[in-house]
Design an enzyme around this catalytic site. Structure first.
Site, short mmCIF file in Angstrom:
data_model
loop_
_atom_site.label_atom_id
_atom_site.label_comp_id
_atom_site.label_asym_id
_atom_site.label_seq_id
_atom_site.Cartn_x
_atom_site.Cartn_y
_atom_site.Cartn_z
N THR A 93 0.84 -1.21 0.00
CA THR A 93 0.00 0.00 0.00
C THR A 93 0.88 1.25 0.00
O THR A 93 1.93 1.26 0.64
CB THR A 93 -0.87 0.01 1.28
N ASP A 133 8.42 3.39 5.31
CA ASP A 133 8.63 4.77 5.75
C ASP A 133 10.09 5.00 6.12
O ASP A 133 10.61 6.09 5.96
CB ASP A 133 7.71 5.08 6.94
N GLU A 168 -0.56 -5.47 5.83
CA GLU A 168 0.76 -5.57 5.19
C GLU A 168 1.58 -6.67 5.85
O GLU A 168 2.25 -7.46 5.17
CB GLU A 168 1.48 -4.23 5.29
C1 5RP Z 1 1.47 2.05 4.32
C2 5RP Z 1 2.94 1.84 4.30
C3 5RP Z 1 3.71 2.40 3.14
O1 5RP Z 1 4.46 1.39 2.58
C4 5RP Z 1 4.61 3.48 3.63
O2 5RP Z 1 3.85 4.44 4.36
C5 5RP Z 1 5.33 4.18 2.48
O3 5RP Z 1 4.42 4.90 1.74
P1 5RP Z 1 4.80 5.69 0.42
O4 5RP Z 1 5.17 4.68 -0.61
O5 5RP Z 1 3.55 6.45 0.08
O6 5RP Z 1 5.95 6.61 0.74
O7 5RP Z 1 3.51 1.24 5.16
O8 5RP Z 1 0.88 1.60 5.50
#
Ligand code: 5RP
Length: 219
Positions: free
Chosen positions: A28, A84, A103
């Site tokens: 996601t 993140d 996830e």
């Molecule tokens: C969602 C997640 C995402 O993988 C994480 O937040 C990274 O997001 P992005 O690709 O928009 O930077 O853990 O729950």
């Protein structure tokens, strides 16, 4: 090069790991959205996907990729997701998009976790990004107090209800030197559904988008 262009480069690079006839685990977030766009170009070759969120399911179905329930699938070859933060041991903080529990489930079913990030996500020590914890609503205050005892400053994520009907506490000011241990400690608190530390099941392959191209790092 913008951050989104680096995410796009990493997302498209993950297409090389998709095999014919397979069911693909899909994470996601904005980086994964680029992967889904890439996957659309090979949708006739794959059986479908197992998705980690309502948002990714909607995006997959909109482009015509069948989405299987995780209970229908005994194993996945790959799971592709963003992060993140990721450290040199491939431990991650995830859950910025509040999808951490699903996830973690899809990652656990997969043989290989392919992490796709832009180069701003690489860190030496996890914790500058607030650590998300999915919590059953009635345990919010109790878990908040327990997280303070663990050295963090939890903040309730206003206005967010997860796909599972729970809330998120984002824990600030942690310096995570033993991610596996902290993952166990937080997961053991009654009322915690999932902590967004992915260390016990970390990534296997890291694809990092940068202005110089996509770097591949394997454990
Ligand atoms: C969602 C997640 C995402 O993988 C994480 O937040 C990274 O997001 P992005 O690709 O928009 O930077 O853990 O729950």
């Amino acid at each position: 090069m913008t951050q989104d262009e680096m995410k796009k480069a990493a997302g498209w690079a993950a297409l090389d790991y998709v095999t014919k006839g397979s069911i693909v685990g899909v994470g996601t977030g904005s980086t994964v959205n680029h992967f889904i766009d890439a996957l659309a170009t090979r949708k006739e070759e794959i059986k479908g996907a197992v998705s980690s969120s309502v948002a990714s399911t909607q995006r997959l179905e909109a482009i015509g990729i069948p989405v299987f329930d995780a209970n229908e699938v005994s194993a996945l070859d790959i799971y592709v997701d963003g992060a993140d933060e990721i450290n040199p041991d491939f431990d991650m903080i995830k859950g910025g998009g509040a999808a951490l529990t699903r996830e973690k489930i899809v990652a656990a079913i997969a043989k290989k976790f392919i992490c796709i990030v832009d180069n701003t996500k690489e860190v030496d020590v996890l914790g500058a990004f607030p650590l998300p914890v999915e919590v059953i609503p009635m345990a919010r205050s109790f878990i908040g107090r327990e997280l303070v005892k663990l050295g963090g400053d939890p903040v309730y994520r206003e206005g967010v209800i997860t796909d599972n009907g729970n809330i998120i506490l984002d824990v600030h000011n942690l310096k995570i030197t033993d991610a596996k241990d902290l993952e166990s400690k937080i997961n053991a608190l009654p009322g915690v559904v999932t902590v967004g530390l992915f260390a016990q099941r970390g990534a296997d392959v890291l694809l990092v988008g940068s202005p110089d191209g996509v770097k591949t790092v394997t454990k």
